[in-house]
Structure formats: structure tokens, C-alpha cells
Design a protein around this motif. Sequence first.
Motif, PDB file in Angstrom:
ATOM      1  N   LYS A  94       9.703 -36.402  24.930  1.00 35.87           N
ATOM      2  CA  LYS A  94      10.144 -35.220  24.345  1.00 35.87           C
ATOM      3  C   LYS A  94       9.039 -34.233  24.430  1.00 35.87           C
ATOM      4  O   LYS A  94       8.029 -34.431  24.731  1.00 35.87           O
ATOM      5  N   GLU A  95       9.582 -33.115  24.422  1.00 34.37           N
ATOM      6  CA  GLU A  95       8.930 -31.770  24.811  1.00 34.37           C
ATOM      7  C   GLU A  95       9.012 -30.932  23.587  1.00 34.37           C
ATOM      8  O   GLU A  95       9.818 -30.547  23.180  1.00 34.37           O
ATOM      9  N   ALA A  96       7.740 -30.389  23.278  1.00 32.78           N
ATOM     10  CA  ALA A  96       7.690 -29.541  22.362  1.00 32.78           C
ATOM     11  C   ALA A  96       7.037 -28.318  22.829  1.00 32.78           C
ATOM     12  O   ALA A  96       6.739 -28.049  24.117  1.00 32.78           O
ATOM     13  N   ASP A  97       6.574 -27.294  21.981  1.00 31.92           N
ATOM     14  CA  ASP A  97       6.063 -25.904  22.620  1.00 31.92           C
ATOM     15  C   ASP A  97       4.682 -26.224  23.515  1.00 31.92           C
ATOM     16  O   ASP A  97       4.530 -25.645  24.551  1.00 31.92           O
ATOM     17  N   GLY A  98       3.813 -27.127  22.785  1.00 33.30           N
ATOM     18  CA  GLY A  98       2.479 -27.096  23.348  1.00 33.30           C
ATOM     19  C   GLY A  98       2.409 -28.671  24.030  1.00 33.30           C
ATOM     20  O   GLY A  98       1.063 -28.707  24.689  1.00 33.30           O
ATOM     21  N   ALA A  99       3.179 -29.494  24.132  1.00 33.16           N
ATOM     22  CA  ALA A  99       2.742 -30.845  24.504  1.00 33.16           C
ATOM     23  C   ALA A  99       4.102 -31.624  24.834  1.00 33.16           C
ATOM     24  O   ALA A  99       4.966 -31.180  24.268  1.00 33.16           O
ATOM     25  N   TYR A 100       3.775 -32.779  25.543  1.00 30.05           N
ATOM     26  CA  TYR A 100       4.864 -33.687  25.558  1.00 30.05           C
ATOM     27  C   TYR A 100       4.508 -34.868  24.632  1.00 30.05           C
ATOM     28  O   TYR A 100       3.327 -35.250  24.573  1.00 30.05           O
ATOM     29  N   ALA A 141       7.625 -31.246  34.009  1.00 26.53           N
ATOM     30  CA  ALA A 141       7.830 -29.968  34.539  1.00 26.53           C
ATOM     31  C   ALA A 141       6.534 -28.880  34.448  1.00 26.53           C
ATOM     32  O   ALA A 141       6.282 -28.190  35.280  1.00 26.53           O
ATOM     33  N   GLN A 142       5.462 -29.417  33.812  1.00 25.05           N
ATOM     34  CA  GLN A 142       4.472 -28.767  33.596  1.00 25.05           C
ATOM     35  C   GLN A 142       3.011 -29.423  33.733  1.00 25.05           C
ATOM     36  O   GLN A 142       3.111 -30.793  33.268  1.00 25.05           O
ATOM     37  N   ASP A 143       1.923 -29.187  34.304  1.00 23.64           N
ATOM     38  CA  ASP A 143       0.821 -29.895  34.145  1.00 23.64           C
ATOM     39  C   ASP A 143       0.111 -30.253  32.944  1.00 23.64           C
ATOM     40  O   ASP A 143       0.505 -29.604  31.968  1.00 23.64           O
ATOM     41  N   VAL A 144      -0.527 -31.299  32.925  1.00 18.40           N
ATOM     42  CA  VAL A 144      -0.858 -31.691  31.498  1.00 18.40           C
ATOM     43  C   VAL A 144      -2.407 -31.651  31.616  1.00 18.40           C
ATOM     44  O   VAL A 144      -3.334 -31.669  32.572  1.00 18.40           O
ATOM     45  N   ASP A 145      -2.934 -31.250  30.316  1.00 15.65           N
ATOM     46  CA  ASP A 145      -4.438 -31.214  30.273  1.00 15.65           C
ATOM     47  C   ASP A 145      -5.064 -32.436  29.985  1.00 15.65           C
ATOM     48  O   ASP A 145      -4.924 -33.191  28.834  1.00 15.65           O
ATOM     49  N   GLU A 146      -5.635 -33.086  30.750  1.00 20.82           N
ATOM     50  CA  GLU A 146      -6.150 -34.457  30.932  1.00 20.82           C
ATOM     51  C   GLU A 146      -7.429 -34.718  29.712  1.00 20.82           C
ATOM     52  O   GLU A 146      -7.411 -35.783  29.164  1.00 20.82           O
ATOM     53  N   ALA A 147      -7.925 -33.722  29.446  1.00 21.98           N
ATOM     54  CA  ALA A 147      -9.143 -33.641  28.528  1.00 21.98           C
ATOM     55  C   ALA A 147      -8.492 -33.964  27.280  1.00 21.98           C
ATOM     56  O   ALA A 147      -9.100 -34.265  26.307  1.00 21.98           O
ATOM     57  N   LYS A 148      -7.585 -33.258  26.806  1.00 22.65           N
ATOM     58  CA  LYS A 148      -6.944 -33.275  25.592  1.00 22.65           C
ATOM     59  C   LYS A 148      -6.009 -34.375  25.449  1.00 22.65           C
ATOM     60  O   LYS A 148      -5.397 -34.424  24.160  1.00 22.65           O
TER      61      LYS A 148
END
Length: 147
Positions: free
Chosen positions: A48-54, A112-119
Motif C-alpha cells: 500500500k502507498e500513502a503520501d510519505g511511505a509504503y 516507484a520511489q526510493d526508500v529511506d533505509e535509515a527510517k
Amino acid sequence: MAGITRYDPFNLSRVDPFSDIDDLFKGFFVRPMALEGQPQMQIKMDVKEADGAYTVHADIPGVKKEDIHVTIEGNQVSISAEVKKEKEEKQGEKVLRSERYYGKVARSFTLAQDVDEAKAQAKYADGVLELTLPKKAVSSAKKLAIQ
């Protein structure tokens, strides 16, 4: 009378010599995993995709959380798990049947977009792995001054 067609004995479009070729190989490429005692396990998931995260929910039942590995590289996420299944039937002191299976299942997908691995966060409870993958902030374009 819309279903009536004129018979043409010389029309070759009706004759398809390879029409039954699929039936020839039907059942030929059967996976050997269908044997009794070996799980037909594959990782099933919802993304699922939300505004700021998957948010990813992956079904991996019967696996310890220490045996699950998640790797993130940019926008590609890989989930792998080591499956250990043991089943033993005893009558008295004699073992009549023992079934053991050790194997590895894996699944990768691209977002579709890169993931912030640290968070990024992962939780595993009741056979369901829940991943929260925050999107990386899109860097704004920088205008270079020409010297």
C-alpha cells in the motif's frame, strides 16, 4: 442467422496444425514441490502507498523472525526467509514416518520511489511481516552557475 458462415474447402485459416501443441506439454512441467511433506510456500504480500511511505504486509507463516531477511537497495526491496519444517509420527518408541524440509523462499519487488533505509521499520507477528518503508525526500533541482 448471424452465426452462419459459408464453407470454403480451400480456406487454410481453419486448419491450424499447432492447435493442440499446448495439450502436448500440459502437466509436463510440474514442479516437484507438490510432493507430500514439502510446503508449497511462496511469499504473498500486499503493498500500500500513502503520501510519505509504503506499507507492505507479507505472509510468511511458520518461520522464526531470526530467519527472515529484508534488504533495501534504492527502490528495490527483497524479502527472503529460511523455512524449516519438521513432522514426525511415532508409535511407541518406533518412528514410522519422519518428514523434514529445509529450504529458502524469496521475493523481490520494485517500488516507484526510493526508500529511506535509515527510517524503515519491520515487525513480525502471527506469521505476517509488516514493513513500513518511508519514501526518500525528492531532492530539488540545483541550478549551477556557469563560470
